[in-house]
Design a protein around this motif. Structure first.
Motif, PDB file in Angstrom:
ATOM      1  N   ILE A 480      10.508   0.471   0.248  1.00 20.60           N
ATOM      2  CA  ILE A 480       9.172  -0.148   0.287  1.00 20.60           C
ATOM      3  C   ILE A 480       8.091   0.905   0.095  1.00 20.60           C
ATOM      4  CG2 ILE A 480       7.555  -1.407   1.765  1.00 20.60           C
ATOM      5  CD1 ILE A 480       9.919  -2.849   2.994  1.00 20.60           C
ATOM      6  N   LYS A 481       8.337   2.114   0.600  1.00 22.07           N
ATOM      7  CA  LYS A 481       7.366   3.202   0.413  1.00 22.07           C
ATOM      8  C   LYS A 481       7.176   3.495  -1.069  1.00 22.07           C
ATOM      9  CE  LYS A 481       6.488   8.031   1.677  1.00 22.07           C
ATOM     10  NZ  LYS A 481       6.952   9.193   2.477  1.00 22.07           N
ATOM     11  N   LEU A 482       8.273   3.481  -1.831  1.00 19.77           N
ATOM     12  CA  LEU A 482       8.159   3.682  -3.275  1.00 19.77           C
ATOM     13  C   LEU A 482       7.380   2.550  -3.931  1.00 19.77           C
ATOM     14  CD1 LEU A 482      11.778   4.955  -4.089  1.00 19.77           C
ATOM     15  CD2 LEU A 482       9.687   6.316  -3.878  1.00 19.77           C
ATOM     16  N   CYS A 483       7.572   1.331  -3.416  1.00 19.04           N
ATOM     17  CA  CYS A 483       6.811   0.201  -3.954  1.00 19.04           C
ATOM     18  C   CYS A 483       5.318   0.341  -3.687  1.00 19.04           C
ATOM     19  CB  CYS A 483       7.329  -1.112  -3.361  1.00 19.04           C
ATOM     20  SG  CYS A 483       9.041  -1.503  -3.783  1.00 19.04           S
ATOM     21  N   LEU A 484       4.979   0.998  -2.583  1.00 17.41           N
ATOM     22  CA  LEU A 484       3.565   1.133  -2.205  1.00 17.41           C
ATOM     23  C   LEU A 484       2.861   2.278  -2.925  1.00 17.41           C
ATOM     24  CD1 LEU A 484       3.954   0.536   1.628  1.00 17.41           C
ATOM     25  CD2 LEU A 484       2.693  -0.930   0.060  1.00 17.41           C
ATOM     26  N   GLN A 485       3.603   3.191  -3.536  1.00 18.50           N
ATOM     27  CA  GLN A 485       2.987   4.346  -4.174  1.00 18.50           C
ATOM     28  C   GLN A 485       1.973   3.962  -5.251  1.00 18.50           C
ATOM     29  OE1 GLN A 485       3.155   7.322  -3.135  1.00 18.50           O
ATOM     30  NE2 GLN A 485       4.857   7.146  -1.690  1.00 18.50           N
ATOM     31  N   PRO A 486       2.256   2.973  -6.125  1.00 20.59           N
ATOM     32  CA  PRO A 486       1.254   2.626  -7.159  1.00 20.59           C
ATOM     33  C   PRO A 486      -0.053   2.080  -6.585  1.00 20.59           C
ATOM     34  CG  PRO A 486       3.428   1.770  -7.744  1.00 20.59           C
ATOM     35  CD  PRO A 486       3.520   2.236  -6.331  1.00 20.59           C
ATOM     36  N   PHE A 487      -0.029   1.640  -5.320  1.00 20.09           N
ATOM     37  CA  PHE A 487      -1.240   1.064  -4.723  1.00 20.09           C
ATOM     38  C   PHE A 487      -2.005   2.082  -3.886  1.00 20.09           C
ATOM     39  CE2 PHE A 487       1.958  -2.223  -5.293  1.00 20.09           C
ATOM     40  CZ  PHE A 487       1.252  -3.197  -5.983  1.00 20.09           C
ATOM     41  N   ALA A 488      -1.565   3.358  -3.930  1.00 23.46           N
ATOM     42  CA  ALA A 488      -2.228   4.391  -3.133  1.00 23.46           C
ATOM     43  C   ALA A 488      -3.706   4.548  -3.463  1.00 23.46           C
ATOM     44  CB  ALA A 488      -1.496   5.730  -3.298  1.00 23.46           C
ATOM     45  N   PRO A 489      -4.165   4.358  -4.724  1.00 20.17           N
ATOM     46  CA  PRO A 489      -5.615   4.477  -4.984  1.00 20.17           C
ATOM     47  C   PRO A 489      -6.446   3.386  -4.324  1.00 20.17           C
ATOM     48  CG  PRO A 489      -4.340   4.735  -7.021  1.00 20.17           C
ATOM     49  CD  PRO A 489      -3.396   4.229  -5.983  1.00 20.17           C
ATOM     50  N   PHE A 490      -5.813   2.302  -3.864  1.00 19.85           N
ATOM     51  CA  PHE A 490      -6.573   1.176  -3.330  1.00 19.85           C
ATOM     52  C   PHE A 490      -6.628   1.184  -1.806  1.00 19.85           C
ATOM     53  CE2 PHE A 490      -4.785  -0.188  -7.390  1.00 19.85           C
ATOM     54  CZ  PHE A 490      -5.945  -0.576  -8.065  1.00 19.85           C
ATOM     55  N   TYR A 491      -5.518   1.476  -1.170  1.00 16.11           N
ATOM     56  CA  TYR A 491      -5.505   1.411   0.285  1.00 16.11           C
ATOM     57  C   TYR A 491      -4.487   2.378   0.856  1.00 16.11           C
ATOM     58  CZ  TYR A 491      -1.827  -1.980  -1.010  1.00 16.11           C
ATOM     59  OH  TYR A 491      -0.748  -2.599  -1.571  1.00 16.11           O
ATOM     60  N   LYS A 492      -4.690   2.698   2.125  1.00 14.44           N
ATOM     61  CA  LYS A 492      -3.757   3.516   2.905  1.00 14.44           C
ATOM     62  C   LYS A 492      -2.758   2.567   3.572  1.00 14.44           C
ATOM     63  CE  LYS A 492      -2.343   6.135   6.520  1.00 14.44           C
ATOM     64  NZ  LYS A 492      -1.362   7.177   6.483  1.00 14.44           N
ATOM     65  N   ALA A 493      -1.454   2.815   3.349  1.00 15.84           N
ATOM     66  CA  ALA A 493      -0.414   1.924   3.850  1.00 15.84           C
ATOM     67  C   ALA A 493       0.455   2.645   4.875  1.00 15.84           C
ATOM     68  CB  ALA A 493       0.449   1.408   2.706  1.00 15.84           C
ATOM     69  N   THR A 494       0.894   1.882   5.882  1.00 12.63           N
ATOM     70  CA  THR A 494       1.793   2.388   6.918  1.00 12.63           C
ATOM     71  C   THR A 494       2.885   1.348   7.153  1.00 12.63           C
ATOM     72  OG1 THR A 494      -0.107   3.461   7.968  1.00 12.63           O
ATOM     73  CG2 THR A 494       1.936   3.344   9.245  1.00 12.63           C
ATOM     74  N   ILE A 495       4.114   1.825   7.289  1.00 12.60           N
ATOM     75  CA  ILE A 495       5.257   0.935   7.500  1.00 12.60           C
ATOM     76  C   ILE A 495       5.766   1.129   8.919  1.00 12.60           C
ATOM     77  CG2 ILE A 495       7.561   0.291   6.711  1.00 12.60           C
ATOM     78  CD1 ILE A 495       6.872   1.612   4.026  1.00 12.60           C
ATOM     79  N   GLY A 496       5.781   0.043   9.691  1.00 12.86           N
ATOM     80  CA  GLY A 496       6.320   0.069  11.047  1.00 12.86           C
ATOM     81  C   GLY A 496       7.694  -0.580  11.066  1.00 12.86           C
ATOM     82  N   ILE A 497       8.692   0.130  11.636  1.00 16.30           N
ATOM     83  CA  ILE A 497      10.072  -0.352  11.649  1.00 16.30           C
ATOM     84  C   ILE A 497      10.371  -0.958  13.015  1.00 16.30           C
ATOM     85  CG2 ILE A 497      12.492   0.283  11.352  1.00 16.30           C
ATOM     86  CD1 ILE A 497      11.589   2.655   9.697  1.00 16.30           C
TER      87      ILE A 497
END
Length: 756
Positions: A480-497
């Motif tokens: 999922i972190k790899l999926c979020l990489q293209p959206f890094a210019p738009f928002y800061k993402a955090t994944i909670g397990i």
């Protein structure tokens, strides 16, 4: 059943009955409800108008009291009062004491410029002394001859002049004419006193500042020119009127033809602004509406009768054709010739309804995934309390699941950057979220993935663990972190397990655990994964609050106008804590901003509370250290702009700059007077008028600020510090430091140099 051998009469009553049921009954109901509720609507509208008028009046009065409060704080905070308290018990022959006394009188005279204030005096609790704008005297003499008050009301007033008081309002009392006053036109009047003590936080204050508020002026300010408002008043916490106007002042009673409205005071929580409304005038439109409603109803009765009669004559043949057409429509095999009449129109509309019904069915089919996602959201939030309800709901929406499979909830939290948030619409955010969903599903081919947008900033992902699959919760988070990489210019993402659970009823626990892991996120811009490993990390060694040393350092940098160093020191704090939790970093940044604001207020920077609130709001929206740095840079430019001196005061600005650079040297007044081509006396008076302080006082304060900085930031001895700030030795330095700071240099260093 209608008999068609009397078509026109039967059709007339049929039309009229339909007209009555479909049109007249709703009209009658609407008229009835309109009349019933119109009074309430008018009253609400009048109350709103009255509230607006009263609120405007109350805001003016509250603003006036706020201005008075500011003036009182300014008088009590002035160094003149502190200096006078040190010599208050000295003989009146003390020249310095008399100068400070006259300065206090001048300040009290400035307060009395306000229209609401009739008198202002300073009551010294520990001395037999009262000071007003014209004279000073003993307490007994002052309240008997200069400011005569009845003995009982005087005792009540003295009860309020004890303990800590912060803008305390007394009850109204009467002030008689002074027997020694030369003003023969003066008359007794009623006032309300507001009291403030000094020192502000002391339970046993030395001084009370008392201001008398005119009741007549208050009465004029609450008066209202609206003809439907017959009276107004201000009441205290016990419901007793403080001031009244209009019919209320005349003692008119309140009956069922009058209504009362009130709003609270934003300045004094115990006060309320009350107005009385004349309902007779308000209800005149209601009576007019009743009469018009009856006329309106009669008109529609006549109109309905005429239309029904007309249609019964002209439309009987087409209606009969429509009925026959409907009968033929129920028998498709029959062949009936149809003319171009209303039946054809109805037939065409029927076909359209069938077509729309088919489209609606396809639309409902397309909404099934959305309904299922909503079901997953309710499941994660724990809205299904028993298995039977869960099974029934899943069956209704055709949602297939294994009740005993192992599942893990991953919560993806995303916060849009400030620069992106302003340019993003809800539509664009929806497209970004939809793209992220598709990317996550593609990252897990052949695996069951449930997605649900549980909160505005949370996307929950339910991962199903197959018996022989090697994809665990950590590996899934990395995908999922790899999926979020293209959206890094738009928002800061955090994944909670979250924790892995073995039944579908335990999914809320896994979801809550995933949310709890998000609190360990940091302020770095890359996508973070927060699991139990992050929870076990030791972050207790990083302090998220400013120390006393840092606070004092910020104040000293502001006083010395070293604004660039102030910003750089904040950058250093951010760099030191960039690996800390986001919550800890936000605490530190709020503490720094609060200290900046206090320092700016100390410098008398004119900013409003709304301005400061926007600063805190902008800081709270930052999600990375870089955003915080940019925010502090912008705030620094707003709050600490270098002041450009006016052309007339430019020479003095240059002198002040020279004093700040050469404070350790001999700074004789004769030198600067010669530089300005002035005499020493003229230069001294001009300097005080332009700068606001005497020349000697200004130099002493600059040197004291530098001395405090050396005391807190270095280990230099007292003699060395005295020499660095322009004094020959400790014998001349210590008395002046004690005069301005109230303690010796060594005591000051002991009190403020240690961290809490």
């Amino acid at each position: 059943m209608i008999r068609f051998h009397k078509p026109r009469i039967a059709l007339f009553w049929q039309f009229f009955a339909k007209y009555f049921v479909l049109f007249l009954i709703p009209v009658i109901v609407a008229i009835t409800f309109t009349y019933i509720f119109v009074v309430r609507l008018i009253e609400d509208d009048a109350r709103d108008r009255n509230d607006i008028v009263m609120r405007n009046s109350s805001e003016q009065i509250d603003n006036a009291f706020s201005s008075i409060q500011t003036d009182m704080i300014r008088v009590l905070s002035d160094s003149t009062l502190r200096s006078f308290l040190q010599v208050a018990g000295d003989s009146p022959e003390n020249q310095q004491r008399n100068e400070w006394l006259h300065s206090l009188m001048d300040q009290l005279d400035k307060i009395m410029v306000d229209d609401l204030v009739s008198n202002a005096y300073i009551y010294l609790a520990k001395y037999d002394l009262v000071i007003d704008s014209k004279t000073d005297s003993g307490k007994e003499y002052y309240f008997r001859y200069k400011y005569p008050i009845a003995p009982s009301e005087r005792d009540n007033l003295f009860l309020h002049l004890t303990g800590k008081k912060t803008m305390y309002f007394t009850k109204a009392y009467r002030v008689d004419v002074s027997p020694i006053s030369p003003d023969t036109s003066a008359s007794p009047h009623t006032v309300i006193s507001t009291v403030m003590s000094y020192p502000f936080n002391s339970a046993d204050p030395d001084v009370y500042l008392v201001l008398d508020v005119k009741q007549d002026t208050l009465r004029e300010q609450i008066s209202n020119s609206e003809d439907w408002i017959i009276g107004a008043a201000i009441t205290d916490g016990e419901g007793r009127p403080i001031v009244q106007s209009g019919a209320m002042a005349a003692g008119a009673g309140i009956d069922n033809k009058k209504a009362v409205s009130s709003i609270p005071s934003s300045f004094n929580d115990s006060w309320r602004y009350v107005s009385v409304v004349d309902l007779d005038k308000l209800l005149q439109p209601a009576r007019m509406i009743r009469m018009l409603s009856l006329v309106f109803l009669g008109f529609f009765l006549v109109l309905g009768s005429g239309v029904s009669y007309y249609l019964s004559r002209r439309l009987y043949a087409p209606i009969l054709e429509i009925k026959r057409g409907f009968a033929t429509y129920r028998q498709p095999e029959a062949t009936v010739k149809r003319e171009a009449n209303d039946f054809d129109v109805i037939k065409r509309f029927s076909g359209m309804l069938i077509s729309e019904n088919n489209q609606l069915s396809r639309l409902v089919s397309g909404m099934v995934p959305m309904v299922q996602e909503h079901f997953v959201g309710k499941l994660l939030l724990g809205e299904f309390q028993d298995e039977a309800a869960l099974t029934a709901c899943a069956k209704e929406i055709d949602f297939d699941y294994d009740p005993t499979a192992n599942r893990t909830v991953l919560c993806i939290e995303f916060h849009y950057y400030s620069r992106v948030q302003e340019g993003q619409t809800e539509t664009s955010k929806s497209f970004l979220l939809a793209e992220l969903r598709d990317s996550i599903r593609k990252a897990f081919p052949g695996m069951a993935i449930w997605l649900s947008h549980t909160k505005s900033d949370i996307l929950a992902c339910v991962l199903h663990h197959a018996p022989h699959s090697d994809i665990g919760s950590k590996e899934a988070a990395e995908r999922i972190k790899l999926c979020l990489q293209p959206f890094a210019p738009f928002y800061k993402a955090t994944i909670g397990i979250g924790r892995t659970v073995g039944s579908i009823q335990e999914l809320p626990a896994s979801y809550d655990h995933a949310l709890s892991m998000l609190r360990y996120k940091g302020m770095l811009p890359e996508v973070e994964i927060c699991g139990e490993e992050r929870e076990r990390e030791d972050r207790s060694g990083w302090d998220s609050f400013l120390s006393v040393q840092e606070v004092n350092r910020i104040f000293n940098l502001c006083k010395s106008r070293e604004y660039d160093s102030l910003l750089q020191s904040t950058y250093a704090l951010l760099d030191a804590g960039k690996h800390a939790r986001a919550s800890e970093m936000k605490y530190l940044c709020s503490d720094v901003l609060n200290t900046w604001i206090r320092a700016a207020e100390y410098e008398k920077t004119d900013f409003s509370i709304a301005f400061y609130s926007k600063l805190f709001d902008r800081l709270s929206r930052c999600v990375t250290v870089d955003e915080i740095r940019q925010t502090f840079r912008d705030i620094h430019e707003l709050m600490f702009r270098p002041r450009q001196p006016h052309d007339r005061t430019r020479p003095f600005a240059e002198i002040l700059a020279y004093i700040h650079r050469h404070y350790a040297e001999e700074l004789s007044i004769e030198r600067f007077a010669q530089q300005m081509n002035m005499s020493v006396g003229h230069f001294s008076r001009t300097f005080k008028g332009e700068v606001g302080e005497k020349y000697v006082e200004y130099i002493a304060k600059v040197r004291m600020d530098k001395a405090k900085q050396y005391l807190l930031e270095t280990d230099l001895k007292i003699d060395e510090i005295a020499e660095k700030v322009g004094y020959w030795g400790r014998n001349s330095f210590i008395p002046i430091f004690r005069k301005y700071e109230g303690v010796t240099p060594a005591k000051y260093r002991t009190l403020y140099s240690s961290a809490p």
